[in-house]
Enzyme design. Structure first.
Site, PDB file in Angstrom:
ATOM      1  N   ASP A 275       0.838  -1.197   0.000  1.00  0.00           N
ATOM      2  CA  ASP A 275       0.000   0.000   0.000  1.00  0.00           C
ATOM      3  C   ASP A 275       0.872   1.245   0.000  1.00  0.00           C
ATOM      4  OD1 ASP A 275      -1.924   1.926   0.261  1.00  0.00           O
ATOM      5  OD2 ASP A 275      -2.520   1.377   2.315  1.00  0.00           O
ATOM      6  N   LYS A 282       1.564   7.925   0.406  1.00  0.00           N
ATOM      7  CA  LYS A 282       1.946   7.945   1.812  1.00  0.00           C
ATOM      8  C   LYS A 282       3.320   8.602   1.962  1.00  0.00           C
ATOM      9  CE  LYS A 282      -0.369   3.737   3.419  1.00  0.00           C
ATOM     10  NZ  LYS A 282      -1.230   4.388   4.422  1.00  0.00           N
ATOM     11  N   ASP A 352      -5.748   6.440  -0.677  1.00  0.00           N
ATOM     12  CA  ASP A 352      -5.114   5.658   0.387  1.00  0.00           C
ATOM     13  C   ASP A 352      -6.159   4.941   1.258  1.00  0.00           C
ATOM     14  OD1 ASP A 352      -3.095   4.582   1.881  1.00  0.00           O
ATOM     15  OD2 ASP A 352      -2.617   6.429   2.979  1.00  0.00           O
ATOM     16  N   GLU A 354      -7.991   2.548   0.504  1.00  0.00           N
ATOM     17  CA  GLU A 354      -8.224   1.552  -0.550  1.00  0.00           C
ATOM     18  C   GLU A 354      -8.756   0.234   0.002  1.00  0.00           C
ATOM     19  OE1 GLU A 354      -5.460   1.828   0.975  1.00  0.00           O
ATOM     20  OE2 GLU A 354      -4.907  -0.260   1.352  1.00  0.00           O
ATOM     21  N   ARG A 356     -11.146  -0.469   2.105  1.00  0.00           N
ATOM     22  CA  ARG A 356     -12.615  -0.560   2.049  1.00  0.00           C
ATOM     23  C   ARG A 356     -13.095  -0.711   0.618  1.00  0.00           C
ATOM     24  NH1 ARG A 356     -12.898   5.216   4.976  1.00  0.00           N
ATOM     25  NH2 ARG A 356     -10.880   4.460   5.698  1.00  0.00           N
TER      26      ARG A 356
HETATM   27  N1  BES Z   1      -3.334   0.168   5.239  1.00  0.00           N
HETATM   28  C1  BES Z   1      -3.699   1.447   5.714  1.00  0.00           C
HETATM   29  C2  BES Z   1      -4.008   1.465   7.200  1.00  0.00           C
HETATM   30  C3  BES Z   1      -2.821   1.355   8.101  1.00  0.00           C
HETATM   31  C4  BES Z   1      -1.992   2.441   8.324  1.00  0.00           C
HETATM   32  C5  BES Z   1      -2.560   0.172   8.750  1.00  0.00           C
HETATM   33  C6  BES Z   1      -0.906   2.317   9.178  1.00  0.00           C
HETATM   34  C7  BES Z   1      -1.484   0.064   9.614  1.00  0.00           C
HETATM   35  C8  BES Z   1      -0.658   1.129   9.823  1.00  0.00           C
HETATM   36  C9  BES Z   1      -4.950   1.930   4.999  1.00  0.00           C
HETATM   37  O1  BES Z   1      -5.065   1.539   3.678  1.00  0.00           O
HETATM   38  C10 BES Z   1      -4.892   3.413   5.003  1.00  0.00           C
HETATM   39  O2  BES Z   1      -4.008   3.951   4.408  1.00  0.00           O
HETATM   40  N2  BES Z   1      -5.839   4.047   5.676  1.00  0.00           N
HETATM   41  C11 BES Z   1      -5.869   5.462   5.770  1.00  0.00           C
HETATM   42  C12 BES Z   1      -7.296   5.908   5.661  1.00  0.00           C
HETATM   43  C13 BES Z   1      -7.446   7.393   5.527  1.00  0.00           C
HETATM   44  C14 BES Z   1      -6.918   7.859   4.207  1.00  0.00           C
HETATM   45  C15 BES Z   1      -8.905   7.742   5.654  1.00  0.00           C
HETATM   46  C16 BES Z   1      -5.271   5.841   7.126  1.00  0.00           C
HETATM   47  O3  BES Z   1      -5.522   5.147   8.114  1.00  0.00           O
HETATM   48  O4  BES Z   1      -4.549   6.817   7.170  1.00  0.00           O
HETATM   49 ZN    ZN Z   2      -4.141  -0.187   3.170  1.00  0.00          ZN
HETATM   50 MN    MN Z   3      -4.081   2.833   2.355  1.00  0.00          MN
END
Ligand code: BES
Ligand code: ZN
Ligand code: MN
Length: 499
Positions: A275, A282, A352, A354, A356
């Site tokens: 990711d 990110k 990001d 993604e 869901r």
């Molecule tokens: N895979 C990440 C969530 C994540 C982040 C898991 C850090 C473990 C450690 C997910 O895809 C993500 O990026 N979520 C975003 C959502 C936001 C953009 C609403 C997040 O948590 O920042």
């Molecule tokens: Zn993710």
């Molecule tokens: Mn993500």
């Protein structure tokens, strides 16, 4: 690795190369320690008074104890007697594994599971012990050169001593060994680097699992077939990657299904093999850890292995959408509107978010199985880590019974989860001016709004969601996949078989 049980009350007569017995702090003896102590003229109590503090997981070797036939007796600390609990039991058996590994022992004989432990029955004590011991033997060695490859544990055979023949104890050991093997599968898939563990690789692993177990059938759908299913949301995540996506279905059919008139239980695992965030890129620091973004998928693999190995008497289906989230020229852009398999449209405000987007189509796909329950498992939100840290997985459920079953399983398995809210009022945050919903709900309650998003695709069945962002792997010096929540999921499925 071979796990056995052996029944005897004459521990002192046992010809073991390494006999592990539990001891408590404050000079209290376990039943096993008492037997050895009597046989050896108070050989144990003397040492407990002076040289050994029996805190949980501490070990001390005693060689050539007079009156005892085992070559070595190793004391394993269980802490205070009144505090002895499932967690200490796990720690003690992990310590036994570490002890044997450090000293290159091939065989271990463990006399701890008979010791009463709160209200845990012998089967659960055996299951926890075998799982902890087996899981602690895992060591990642996948991608080192020969000179630097870590050596694997020498331990080959573990015997659990019980007082008298007991099928429950035997069964518990078999189940625990299977859970450990499931956790190892989950950890290995999680730890493999993202240039190896791609969606294609996961598809191949699904086929391998089906080859190994006759009870498992694997279906691996490729891009054309995914398109034919109209999974526009899933495909919008895969769009920016040169690695083709896979949609994996693992079907476990019980040889003896005890719940013939109930539908299967479906496990849906997030399989983002890397990711980057996509166009909503990110930050660079720590981005390597986003190889673990397929740990939900890995936990589905691990759980299916565990139940196949133990011959669970209940049908279970694993569903895994697998893709990378990358930012190439074909990538989905913030503002794009995509149509999910359910027909609902989604404005992708942040690429990001993604997880869901791939899960929603997998959840719609799950409807076809007429499931009795669906549980999805996902490293879904950083916000879940803010809320619960690295201790509890976040549990969401549309159904109180399902939530309670999962919480009870989590307690029994010592794989903690905490129930989080799903009030309708949170749904407002997902409102979009350009589609049926947005894929993000803003800063407040980020883990909750992610779950709310998923809930819109789960109206056809009882559903729960586990956000394992904080629990699927450990950071820092011991960086690596944890194998969670395989213990929770397996414990839940065992309860569904038995209830
Ligand atoms: N895979 C990440 C969530 C994540 C982040 C898991 C850090 C473990 C450690 C997910 O895809 C993500 O990026 N979520 C975003 C959502 C936001 C953009 C609403 C997040 O948590 O920042
Ligand atoms: Zn993710
Ligand atoms: Mn993500």
């Amino acid at each position: 690795m071979e796990f056995n049980t052996h029944s005897t009350r004459a521990l002192q007569q046992l010809k073991a190369s390494a006999l592990f017995i539990g001891v408590y702090t404050d000079n209290e003896l376990t039943a096993a320690a008492d037997i050895i102590n009597r046989a050896s003229n108070d050989g144990i109590t003397a040492i407990l008074k002076s040289e050994f503090k029996a805190t949980a997981g501490n070990t001390l070797i005693l060689r050539n104890l007079e009156g005892v036939r085992a070559e070595r007796v190793i004391l394993v600390g269980l802490g205070k007697k009144e505090d002895y609990n499932a967690n200490t039991l796990l720690k003690a058996h992990a310590a036994i594994a570490a002890y044997c590994t450090e000293r290159s022992l091939k065989e271990a004989t463990c006399a701890i599971i008979e010791e009463p432990c709160q209200d845990l029955d012998i089967q659960l004590r055996a299951r926890l012990a075998a799982r902890a011991l087996g899981n602690a033997l895992y060591k990642y060695d996948g991608t080192f050169s020969k000179e630097n490859r870590p050596t694997q544990s020498s331990l080959q055979k573990v015997t659990f001593i019980i007082e008298r023949k007991d099928d429950k104890a035997k069964l518990g050991v078999i189940q625990g060994a299977a859970i450990a093997n499931g956790m190892k599968t989950t950890r290995q898939l999680g730890n493999l680097p993202p240039n190896i563990c791609t969606p294609t690789y996961l598809g191949e692993q699904a086929k391998m699992l089906a080859k190994e177990f006759k009870s498992i059938k694997a279906e691996v759908l490729e891009k054309k077939q995914i398109e034919a299913l109209n999974m526009g949301s899933f495909l919008s995540v895969a769009a920016g990657s040169d690695q083709p996506p896979r949609f994996i279905v693992l079907k476990y059919t019980a040889a003896n299904n005890r719940k013939k008139d109930e539908g299967p239980i479906v496990l849906v695992g997030k399989g983002v093999t890397f990711d980057t965030g996509g166009i909503s890129l990110k930050p660079g620091a720590g981005m390597d850890e986003m190889k673990f973004d397929m740990c939900g998928a890995a936990s589905v693999f691990g759980t299916l292995r565990a139940i196949a190995e133990m011959g669970l008497e209940r049908d279970v289906i694993g569903v895994i959408p697998a893709t990378e989230n990358m930012p190439n020229g074909h990538a989905t852009k913030p503002g794009d509107v995509v149509t999910s398999m359910s027909g609902q449209t989604i404005e992708v405000l942040n690429t990001d978010a993604e997880g869901r987007l791939i899960l929603c189509d997998a959840l719609t796909y799950a409807e076809r199985f007429k499931p009795s329950a669906v549980v999805d498992i996902a490293t879904l939100t950083g916000a879940c880590i803010v809320a619960l840290g690295h201790v509890n997985s976040g549990l969401y459920a549309s159904d109180d019974n399902l939530a309670n079953d999962l919480l009870a399983a989590s307690k029994r398995a010592q794989d903690p989860a905490w129930r989080m809210p799903l009030d309708d009022a949170y749904q407002d945050q997902l409102k979009s001016n350009f589609a049926d919903m947005a894929n993000i709900g803003g800063m407040p309650a980020g883990s909750v709004t992610a779950a709310c998003f998923l809930s819109r695709f789960t109206k056809a069945y009882r559903w729960a969601h586990l956000d394992i962002a904080g629990t699927a792997w450990t950071q820092g010096k011991e960086k690596g996949a944890s194998g969670r929540p395989v213990p929770l999921l397996t414990e839940y499925l065992l309860a569904q078989q038995d209830s």
